[in-house]
Design a protein around this motif. Structure first.
Motif, PDB file in Angstrom:
ATOM      1  N   ASP A  58      -3.885  13.153  16.008  1.00 36.53           N
ATOM      2  CA  ASP A  58      -2.504  12.682  15.905  1.00 36.53           C
ATOM      3  C   ASP A  58      -2.454  11.168  15.707  1.00 36.53           C
ATOM      4  OD1 ASP A  58      -1.505  15.224  16.190  1.00 36.53           O
ATOM      5  OD2 ASP A  58      -0.971  14.985  18.312  1.00 36.53           O
ATOM      6  N   VAL A  59      -3.438  10.453  16.227  1.00 39.39           N
ATOM      7  CA  VAL A  59      -3.485   8.997  16.053  1.00 39.39           C
ATOM      8  C   VAL A  59      -3.581   8.670  14.568  1.00 39.39           C
ATOM      9  CG1 VAL A  59      -4.827   6.902  16.495  1.00 39.39           C
ATOM     10  CG2 VAL A  59      -4.457   8.560  18.340  1.00 39.39           C
ATOM     11  N   GLN A  60      -4.461   9.346  13.853  1.00 40.58           N
ATOM     12  CA  GLN A  60      -4.624   9.095  12.415  1.00 40.58           C
ATOM     13  C   GLN A  60      -3.349   9.445  11.659  1.00 40.58           C
ATOM     14  OE1 GLN A  60      -8.235  11.034  11.051  1.00 40.58           O
ATOM     15  NE2 GLN A  60      -9.140  10.650  13.051  1.00 40.58           N
ATOM     16  N   ALA A  61      -2.747  10.570  11.984  1.00 37.08           N
ATOM     17  CA  ALA A  61      -1.503  10.986  11.316  1.00 37.08           C
ATOM     18  C   ALA A  61      -0.392   9.971  11.572  1.00 37.08           C
ATOM     19  CB  ALA A  61      -1.086  12.378  11.797  1.00 37.08           C
ATOM     20  N   ASP A  62      -0.292   9.491  12.809  1.00 38.96           N
ATOM     21  CA  ASP A  62       0.728   8.494  13.139  1.00 38.96           C
ATOM     22  C   ASP A  62       0.481   7.182  12.396  1.00 38.96           C
ATOM     23  OD1 ASP A  62       2.075  10.253  14.809  1.00 38.96           O
ATOM     24  OD2 ASP A  62       1.174   9.464  16.655  1.00 38.96           O
ATOM     25  N   LEU A  63      -0.776   6.766  12.297  1.00 40.44           N
ATOM     26  CA  LEU A  63      -1.094   5.545  11.553  1.00 40.44           C
ATOM     27  C   LEU A  63      -0.685   5.666  10.090  1.00 40.44           C
ATOM     28  CD1 LEU A  63      -4.584   4.559  12.980  1.00 40.44           C
ATOM     29  CD2 LEU A  63      -2.525   3.159  13.025  1.00 40.44           C
ATOM     30  N   LEU A  64      -1.012   6.794   9.483  1.00 41.39           N
ATOM     31  CA  LEU A  64      -0.634   7.003   8.086  1.00 41.39           C
ATOM     32  C   LEU A  64       0.867   6.915   7.898  1.00 41.39           C
ATOM     33  CD1 LEU A  64      -3.004   9.913   7.036  1.00 41.39           C
ATOM     34  CD2 LEU A  64      -3.033   7.562   6.205  1.00 41.39           C
ATOM     35  N   ARG A  65       1.614   7.603   8.747  1.00 39.39           N
ATOM     36  CA  ARG A  65       3.078   7.579   8.634  1.00 39.39           C
ATOM     37  C   ARG A  65       3.631   6.175   8.856  1.00 39.39           C
ATOM     38  NH1 ARG A  65       2.606  12.635  11.032  1.00 39.39           N
ATOM     39  NH2 ARG A  65       2.909  11.745  13.104  1.00 39.39           N
ATOM     40  N   PHE A  66       3.063   5.454   9.826  1.00 46.91           N
ATOM     41  CA  PHE A  66       3.522   4.096  10.106  1.00 46.91           C
ATOM     42  C   PHE A  66       3.334   3.195   8.888  1.00 46.91           C
ATOM     43  CE2 PHE A  66       2.576  -0.278  11.311  1.00 46.91           C
ATOM     44  CZ  PHE A  66       3.763  -0.628  11.918  1.00 46.91           C
ATOM     45  N   PHE A  67       2.139   3.232   8.274  1.00 46.57           N
ATOM     46  CA  PHE A  67       1.881   2.376   7.124  1.00 46.57           C
ATOM     47  C   PHE A  67       2.721   2.784   5.920  1.00 46.57           C
ATOM     48  CE2 PHE A  67      -1.630   0.684   9.532  1.00 46.57           C
ATOM     49  CZ  PHE A  67      -1.665  -0.628   9.104  1.00 46.57           C
ATOM     50  N   GLN A  68       3.026   4.070   5.781  1.00 44.66           N
ATOM     51  CA  GLN A  68       3.901   4.507   4.696  1.00 44.66           C
ATOM     52  C   GLN A  68       5.311   3.954   4.886  1.00 44.66           C
ATOM     53  OE1 GLN A  68       3.215   8.713   4.976  1.00 44.66           O
ATOM     54  NE2 GLN A  68       1.518   8.651   3.518  1.00 44.66           N
ATOM     55  N   ARG A  69       5.772   3.876   6.123  1.00 46.31           N
ATOM     56  CA  ARG A  69       7.097   3.294   6.385  1.00 46.31           C
ATOM     57  C   ARG A  69       7.064   1.772   6.249  1.00 46.31           C
ATOM     58  NH1 ARG A  69       6.877   6.866  10.772  1.00 46.31           N
ATOM     59  NH2 ARG A  69       6.538   5.126  12.180  1.00 46.31           N
ATOM     60  N   LEU A  70       6.000   1.156   6.741  1.00 47.43           N
ATOM     61  CA  LEU A  70       5.899  -0.300   6.744  1.00 47.43           C
ATOM     62  C   LEU A  70       5.820  -0.881   5.333  1.00 47.43           C
ATOM     63  CD1 LEU A  70       5.555  -2.829   8.562  1.00 47.43           C
ATOM     64  CD2 LEU A  70       3.083  -2.480   8.362  1.00 47.43           C
ATOM     65  N   VAL A  71       5.044  -0.233   4.459  1.00 47.52           N
ATOM     66  CA  VAL A  71       4.827  -0.736   3.103  1.00 47.52           C
ATOM     67  C   VAL A  71       5.268   0.360   2.126  1.00 47.52           C
ATOM     68  CG1 VAL A  71       3.190  -1.742   1.483  1.00 47.52           C
ATOM     69  CG2 VAL A  71       2.836  -2.060   3.942  1.00 47.52           C
ATOM     70  N   ALA A  72       6.456   0.225   1.621  1.00 52.86           N
ATOM     71  CA  ALA A  72       7.049   1.242   0.759  1.00 52.86           C
ATOM     72  C   ALA A  72       6.341   1.336  -0.591  1.00 52.86           C
ATOM     73  CB  ALA A  72       8.523   0.933   0.536  1.00 52.86           C
ATOM     74  N   GLU A  73       6.264   2.547  -1.109  1.00 48.69           N
ATOM     75  CA  GLU A  73       5.747   2.772  -2.460  1.00 48.69           C
ATOM     76  C   GLU A  73       6.938   2.837  -3.411  1.00 48.69           C
ATOM     77  OE1 GLU A  73       2.908   5.952  -2.722  1.00 48.69           O
ATOM     78  OE2 GLU A  73       1.683   5.100  -1.126  1.00 48.69           O
ATOM     79  N   ASP A  74       7.501   1.677  -3.652  1.00 47.27           N
ATOM     80  CA  ASP A  74       8.698   1.542  -4.484  1.00 47.27           C
ATOM     81  C   ASP A  74       8.395   0.494  -5.556  1.00 47.27           C
ATOM     82  OD1 ASP A  74      11.127   0.883  -5.628  1.00 47.27           O
ATOM     83  OD2 ASP A  74      12.189   0.684  -3.722  1.00 47.27           O
ATOM     84  N   ALA A  75       8.170   0.949  -6.780  1.00 49.96           N
ATOM     85  CA  ALA A  75       7.775   0.053  -7.878  1.00 49.96           C
ATOM     86  C   ALA A  75       8.762  -1.088  -8.101  1.00 49.96           C
ATOM     87  CB  ALA A  75       7.592   0.858  -9.164  1.00 49.96           C
ATOM     88  N   SER A  76      10.019  -0.915  -7.705  1.00 53.74           N
ATOM     89  CA  SER A  76      11.000  -1.986  -7.910  1.00 53.74           C
ATOM     90  C   SER A  76      10.735  -3.189  -7.003  1.00 53.74           C
ATOM     91  CB  SER A  76      12.415  -1.457  -7.677  1.00 53.74           C
ATOM     92  OG  SER A  76      12.641  -1.188  -6.300  1.00 53.74           O
ATOM     93  N   LEU A  77       9.873  -3.034  -6.011  1.00 50.61           N
ATOM     94  CA  LEU A  77       9.576  -4.126  -5.078  1.00 50.61           C
ATOM     95  C   LEU A  77       8.425  -5.029  -5.538  1.00 50.61           C
ATOM     96  CD1 LEU A  77       9.726  -2.097  -1.725  1.00 50.61           C
ATOM     97  CD2 LEU A  77      11.502  -3.596  -2.687  1.00 50.61           C
ATOM     98  N   TYR A  78       7.650  -4.580  -6.547  1.00 50.07           N
ATOM     99  CA  TYR A  78       6.401  -5.268  -6.890  1.00 50.07           C
ATOM    100  C   TYR A  78       6.310  -5.581  -8.379  1.00 50.07           C
ATOM    101  CZ  TYR A  78       5.480  -2.831  -2.497  1.00 50.07           C
ATOM    102  OH  TYR A  78       5.573  -2.331  -1.225  1.00 50.07           O
ATOM    103  N   ASP A  79       5.592  -6.651  -8.700  1.00 54.03           N
ATOM    104  CA  ASP A  79       5.272  -6.973 -10.086  1.00 54.03           C
ATOM    105  C   ASP A  79       4.027  -6.216 -10.543  1.00 54.03           C
ATOM    106  OD1 ASP A  79       7.391  -8.746 -10.348  1.00 54.03           O
ATOM    107  OD2 ASP A  79       6.205 -10.446  -9.633  1.00 54.03           O
ATOM    108  N   HIS A  80       3.050  -6.065  -9.654  1.00 56.89           N
ATOM    109  CA  HIS A  80       1.783  -5.401  -9.979  1.00 56.89           C
ATOM    110  C   HIS A  80       1.966  -3.881  -9.870  1.00 56.89           C
ATOM    111  CE1 HIS A  80      -2.543  -4.811 -10.264  1.00 56.89           C
ATOM    112  NE2 HIS A  80      -2.489  -4.064  -9.182  1.00 56.89           N
ATOM    113  N   THR A  81       2.279  -3.246 -10.999  1.00 61.42           N
ATOM    114  CA  THR A  81       2.545  -1.800 -10.998  1.00 61.42           C
ATOM    115  C   THR A  81       1.753  -1.052 -12.063  1.00 61.42           C
ATOM    116  OG1 THR A  81       4.421  -2.096 -12.480  1.00 61.42           O
ATOM    117  CG2 THR A  81       4.894  -2.099 -10.108  1.00 61.42           C
ATOM    118  N   THR A  82       0.874  -1.739 -12.805  1.00 58.25           N
ATOM    119  CA  THR A  82       0.177  -1.109 -13.930  1.00 58.25           C
ATOM    120  C   THR A  82      -0.762   0.015 -13.511  1.00 58.25           C
ATOM    121  OG1 THR A  82      -1.511  -2.840 -13.870  1.00 58.25           O
ATOM    122  CG2 THR A  82       0.312  -3.136 -15.418  1.00 58.25           C
ATOM    123  N   GLU A  83      -1.241   0.006 -12.273  1.00 65.53           N
ATOM    124  CA  GLU A  83      -2.170   1.046 -11.823  1.00 65.53           C
ATOM    125  C   GLU A  83      -1.468   2.141 -11.022  1.00 65.53           C
ATOM    126  OE1 GLU A  83      -6.028  -0.295 -10.312  1.00 65.53           O
ATOM    127  OE2 GLU A  83      -5.412  -2.307 -10.936  1.00 65.53           O
ATOM    128  N   GLY A  84      -0.157   2.161 -11.041  1.00 70.70           N
ATOM    129  CA  GLY A  84       0.571   3.222 -10.372  1.00 70.70           C
ATOM    130  C   GLY A  84       1.366   2.711  -9.178  1.00 70.70           C
TER     131      GLY A  84
END
Length: 139
Positions: A58-84
């Motif tokens: 559960d520690v690993q699962a919680d860490l993954l979820r935390f980092f997904q919330r902390l650092v969004a995967e939203d291309a509109s937030l970044y200039d460096h998007t060529t690799e996805g």
């Protein structure tokens, strides 16, 4: 003083934590040093290293979820998007967690706590082959 170095190649399945404690311990034991300092270094900018609890998944699962919330995967937030859409977030997560660890060696063993394990933290969505450099300085 002696020193030894090697490279480990770790296959990941995509985003997640891969425990690498066993191969690191094995390599340290093979060196025959009783006292020293191990440096573990990840040779990538979109993966990192961490020492975390290895008893409760559960520690690993919680860490993954935390980092997904902390650092969004939203291309509109970044200039460096060529690799996805996961690339720039992966770089940020790596910067936050770090790419190197220093672990003391005493009596030929890594000085890790009872529930501590060494993890490669893959921040990209697709599988990768990651390289981890190990360097042991001791006697």
């Amino acid at each position: 003083m002696r020193q030894a170095a090697t490279m480990l190649t770790i296959a990941t399945r995509g985003t997640g934590l891969v425990e690498v404690t066993a191969p690191v311990r094995r390599w340290v034991a093979e060196q025959g040093m009783t006292t020293g300092l191990l440096t573990v270094f990840c040779r990538h900018t979109s993966a990192s290293l961490t020492i975390q609890e290895n008893a409760d998944p559960d520690v690993q699962a919680d860490l993954l979820r935390f980092f997904q919330r902390l650092v969004a995967e939203d291309a509109s937030l970044y200039d460096h998007t060529t690799e996805g859409p996961d690339d720039m977030p992966a770089h940020i997560r790596s910067a936050l967690t770090g790419v190197s660890l220093s672990i003391p060696v005493m009596e030929g063993e890594l000085v890790l706590g009872t529930w501590q394990g060494i993890y490669l933290f893959e921040h990209r969505a697709r599988p990768h082959r990651r390289e981890i450099a190990l360097h042991l300085l001791g006697e």
